[in-house]
Design an enzyme around this catalytic site. Structure first.
Site, PDB file in Angstrom:
ATOM      1  N   LYS A  46      40.147  28.235  22.676  1.00 27.84           N
ATOM      2  CA  LYS A  46      40.685  29.019  21.558  1.00 27.84           C
ATOM      3  C   LYS A  46      39.935  28.700  20.260  1.00 27.84           C
ATOM      4  O   LYS A  46      39.223  27.685  20.192  1.00 27.84           O
ATOM      5  CB  LYS A  46      42.181  28.720  21.401  1.00 27.84           C
ATOM      6  CG  LYS A  46      42.496  27.259  21.123  1.00 27.84           C
ATOM      7  CD  LYS A  46      43.972  26.964  21.387  1.00 27.84           C
ATOM      8  CE  LYS A  46      44.296  25.527  21.027  1.00 27.84           C
ATOM      9  NZ  LYS A  46      45.647  25.138  21.463  1.00 27.84           N
ATOM     10  N   ARG A 143      58.328  25.973  19.661  1.00 28.76           N
ATOM     11  CA  ARG A 143      57.266  26.889  19.261  1.00 28.76           C
ATOM     12  C   ARG A 143      57.380  28.167  20.081  1.00 28.76           C
ATOM     13  O   ARG A 143      57.843  29.180  19.578  1.00 28.76           O
ATOM     14  CB  ARG A 143      55.909  26.197  19.463  1.00 28.76           C
ATOM     15  CG  ARG A 143      54.744  26.973  18.923  1.00 28.76           C
ATOM     16  CD  ARG A 143      53.469  26.168  18.887  1.00 28.76           C
ATOM     17  NE  ARG A 143      52.888  25.907  20.211  1.00 28.76           N
ATOM     18  CZ  ARG A 143      51.714  25.301  20.409  1.00 28.76           C
ATOM     19  NH1 ARG A 143      50.999  24.897  19.373  1.00 28.76           N
ATOM     20  NH2 ARG A 143      51.247  25.096  21.620  1.00 28.76           N
ATOM     21  N   HIS A 173      54.262  22.278  26.578  1.00 33.54           N
ATOM     22  CA  HIS A 173      53.237  21.649  25.743  1.00 33.54           C
ATOM     23  C   HIS A 173      53.795  20.390  25.108  1.00 33.54           C
ATOM     24  O   HIS A 173      54.889  20.403  24.551  1.00 33.54           O
ATOM     25  CB  HIS A 173      52.780  22.645  24.670  1.00 33.54           C
ATOM     26  CG  HIS A 173      51.564  22.196  23.909  1.00 33.54           C
ATOM     27  ND1 HIS A 173      50.406  21.815  24.540  1.00 33.54           N
ATOM     28  CD2 HIS A 173      51.334  22.073  22.582  1.00 33.54           C
ATOM     29  CE1 HIS A 173      49.502  21.473  23.622  1.00 33.54           C
ATOM     30  NE2 HIS A 173      50.042  21.615  22.431  1.00 33.54           N
ATOM     31  N   ARG A 229      45.221  21.016  30.887  1.00 36.84           N
ATOM     32  CA  ARG A 229      44.587  21.864  29.869  1.00 36.84           C
ATOM     33  C   ARG A 229      43.777  21.005  28.904  1.00 36.84           C
ATOM     34  O   ARG A 229      44.341  20.283  28.068  1.00 36.84           O
ATOM     35  CB  ARG A 229      45.660  22.655  29.112  1.00 36.84           C
ATOM     36  CG  ARG A 229      46.547  23.504  30.035  1.00 36.84           C
ATOM     37  CD  ARG A 229      47.464  24.414  29.250  1.00 36.84           C
ATOM     38  NE  ARG A 229      48.339  23.704  28.336  1.00 36.84           N
ATOM     39  CZ  ARG A 229      49.549  23.235  28.637  1.00 36.84           C
ATOM     40  NH1 ARG A 229      50.046  23.414  29.857  1.00 36.84           N
ATOM     41  NH2 ARG A 229      50.266  22.606  27.736  1.00 36.84           N
ATOM     42  N   TYR A 274      31.157  19.453 -11.001  1.00 37.98           N
ATOM     43  CA  TYR A 274      32.258  19.999 -11.802  1.00 37.98           C
ATOM     44  C   TYR A 274      33.166  18.902 -12.347  1.00 37.98           C
ATOM     45  O   TYR A 274      33.462  17.929 -11.666  1.00 37.98           O
ATOM     46  CB  TYR A 274      33.112  20.934 -10.943  1.00 37.98           C
ATOM     47  CG  TYR A 274      32.444  22.228 -10.578  1.00 37.98           C
ATOM     48  CD1 TYR A 274      32.130  23.177 -11.546  1.00 37.98           C
ATOM     49  CD2 TYR A 274      32.139  22.518  -9.247  1.00 37.98           C
ATOM     50  CE1 TYR A 274      31.532  24.371 -11.203  1.00 37.98           C
ATOM     51  CE2 TYR A 274      31.544  23.724  -8.891  1.00 37.98           C
ATOM     52  CZ  TYR A 274      31.241  24.639  -9.870  1.00 37.98           C
ATOM     53  OH  TYR A 274      30.654  25.814  -9.538  1.00 37.98           O
ATOM     54  N   CYS A 321      30.881  21.282  -4.189  1.00 31.14           N
ATOM     55  CA  CYS A 321      30.942  22.668  -4.676  1.00 31.14           C
ATOM     56  C   CYS A 321      31.098  23.610  -3.484  1.00 31.14           C
ATOM     57  O   CYS A 321      31.147  23.185  -2.342  1.00 31.14           O
ATOM     58  CB  CYS A 321      29.669  23.010  -5.439  1.00 31.14           C
ATOM     59  SG  CYS A 321      29.186  21.780  -6.669  1.00 31.14           S
ATOM     60  N   ASP A 323      28.902  25.735  -2.319  1.00 29.45           N
ATOM     61  CA  ASP A 323      27.697  25.908  -1.519  1.00 29.45           C
ATOM     62  C   ASP A 323      26.760  24.710  -1.557  1.00 29.45           C
ATOM     63  O   ASP A 323      25.707  24.739  -0.917  1.00 29.45           O
ATOM     64  CB  ASP A 323      26.913  27.122  -2.024  1.00 29.45           C
ATOM     65  CG  ASP A 323      27.839  28.245  -2.414  1.00 29.45           C
ATOM     66  OD1 ASP A 323      28.612  28.663  -1.540  1.00 29.45           O
ATOM     67  OD2 ASP A 323      27.822  28.662  -3.589  1.00 29.45           O
TER      68      ASP A 323
END
Ligand SMILES: *Cc1c(COP(=O)(O)O)cnc(C)c1O
Length: 420
Positions: A46, A143, A173, A229, A274, A321, A323
């Site tokens: 997933k 759940r 689970h 699993r 920053y 930051c 990027d």
């Protein structure tokens, strides 16, 4: 080819993740060796294989697993579209509007209510086919799933008699299998077994009983049953630092690499990034790394994390930051622009693990890999050599493509075969 040359010819120059498919394969083999003889493995892929890429991972483990697990129908369809033919179970709730597609594609849904079973049965009958379902049991997550009660067991009788419904599995689970104290986990297992007994008493056999997750695969042979699993462990991480690592040897599949974009020398009193959250108190050499939280690198590692350059630690200076980030290379005298930078993985004798990032930033290792974003291309390797890659640099938007003749056409849009 010399290492230097390989680096010069790398297909991506800003940042990329490598995923070692040999490691993925070794991880599933190691788990299988530990599991009871009659216990098969479901590969949980997933969230795009926990950020690693569901399809390449699914293919790497194909010979070793019985089934795949996804969170959504779309993820299941994506596996099939890429040639995966083994059964896929959608571990979450599938909306009734998706039943037809699910049944047509023979994808397994998680089922726990009369309405769900009825809707699936009607769809299967209408399409002249059958649907294999896995009953979800709620034993402690609150759940999804039915409660382990006599009423639920009676409901399962009704479901099993609905035309076109084949009960293939029953799963629950674990909420706390990654903790050292396995008491709550054994109590969940007892509830599960109690329900299996109720079904047996009603003459309903369950071919595939599955309950284990990665933590239990490592720690609890008692929970093996018919299938286990495997999620995080496939990718080479342990569910937590409380499981017995010695039981199953796993190795991380992913590394995250970048390079030094530029460097500068700064004097005492010079702020970095920053907010001036970091101010140099001595002459320093600062390297800028072109990776930031816009790539999914956790911003909460600001002033806390480190990267590896030439086998040495370079601490992150000030705020990360979107990027870019700045690191301290004062002590790495031979550091140069375009040097390789390791954000996750090994460089010489040093290693930065995802768990370290989680610990330093107060995050969660599962989340860190899932969040590595679309701006990070994935390179797949076998025997240390690239065997495939995936990026999103020429992404496709339905209804937003350039119309021919309006100028600026992009040929890739027309070539895109994904949207048949
Ligand atoms: C995600 C998930 C798993 C895998 O859990 P890991 O801890 O990653 O092994 C197993 N079962 C279900 C139902 C899940 O949602």
């Amino acid at each position: 080819m010399e290492e230097e040359e390989v680096w010069e010819q790398r297909p991506y120059t800003r940042v990329y993740a490598t995923v070692d498919l040999d490691a993925v394969e070794d991880n599933v083999k190691a788990m299988k060796a530990g599991l009871s003889e009659n216990t098969s493995v479901m590969a949980v892929v997933k969230a795009d294989g926990y950020g690693h890429g569901a399809v390449p991972v699914a293919k790497a483990v194909e010979p070793y697993v019985a089934m795949y697990g996804t969170a959504t129908l779309e993820e299941a369809l994506d596996l099939q579209r890429h040639g995966i033919t083994k059964p896929v179970l959608v571990l979450g709730v599938t909306h009734k509007r998706q039943y037809e597609q699910l049944v047509r594609q023979q994808i397994r849904p998680a089922v726990f209510s009369r309405e769900q079973a009825k809707g699936l049965s009607e769809t299967a009958v209408r399409l002249g086919t059958a649907v294999y379902v896995h009953l979800a049991l709620d034993t402690g997550m609150s759940r999804i799933g039915m409660s382990p009660t006599e009423e639920s067991a009676d409901l399962v009788i009704a479901m099993s008699q609905m035309p076109g419904i084949c009960l293939e599995g029953l799963f629950t689970h674990f909420a706390r299998a990654d903790e050292r104290d396995k008491g709550p986990t054994f109590r969940q297992m007892d509830q599960y077994l109690g329900f299996v007994k109720m079904l047996e008493d009603r003459g309903i056999p369950i071919p595939v009983r599955h309950i284990s997750n990665s933590a239990a695969i490592v720690d609890m042979r008692e929970a093996d049953f018919d299938m286990a699993r495997a999620g995080i462990s496939l990718y080479g991480m342990y569910a937590s630092d409380q499981v017995e690592r010695e039981n199953v040897a796993l190795r991380p599949a992913m590394e995250l690499k970048s390079c030094i974009a530029c460097m500068r020398d700064i004097g005492p009193g010079t702020p970095v990034s920053y907010g001036g959250a970091f101010v140099a108190d001595k002459p320093m050499r600062v390297a800028t790394i072109p990776v930031g939280y816009g790539d999914g690198y956790p911003r909460n590692l600001s002033g806390k994390g480190r990267v590896l350059i030439r086998g040495k630690s370079a601490p992150i200076l000030g705020r990360i930051c979107m990027d870019q980030m700045m690191v301290d290379v004062t002590g790495i005298l031979n550091a140069r622009e375009d040097d390789p930078v390791t954000l996750i993985g090994r460089d010489g004798s040093q290693e930065i693990t995802v768990e370290e990032l989680a610990r330093l930033g107060g995050g969660f290792h599962y989340e860190i890999v899932c969040n590595l974003g679309k701006r990070i291309p994935r390179i797949y390797t076998r025997g240390g050599k690239a065997v495939g890659k995936k990026d999103h640099f020429s992404d496709w938007y339905e209804d937003f493509c350039h119309k021919p003749g309006t100028g600026g056409e992009k040929k890739e849009y027309n070539d895109h075969s994904r949207h048949e």
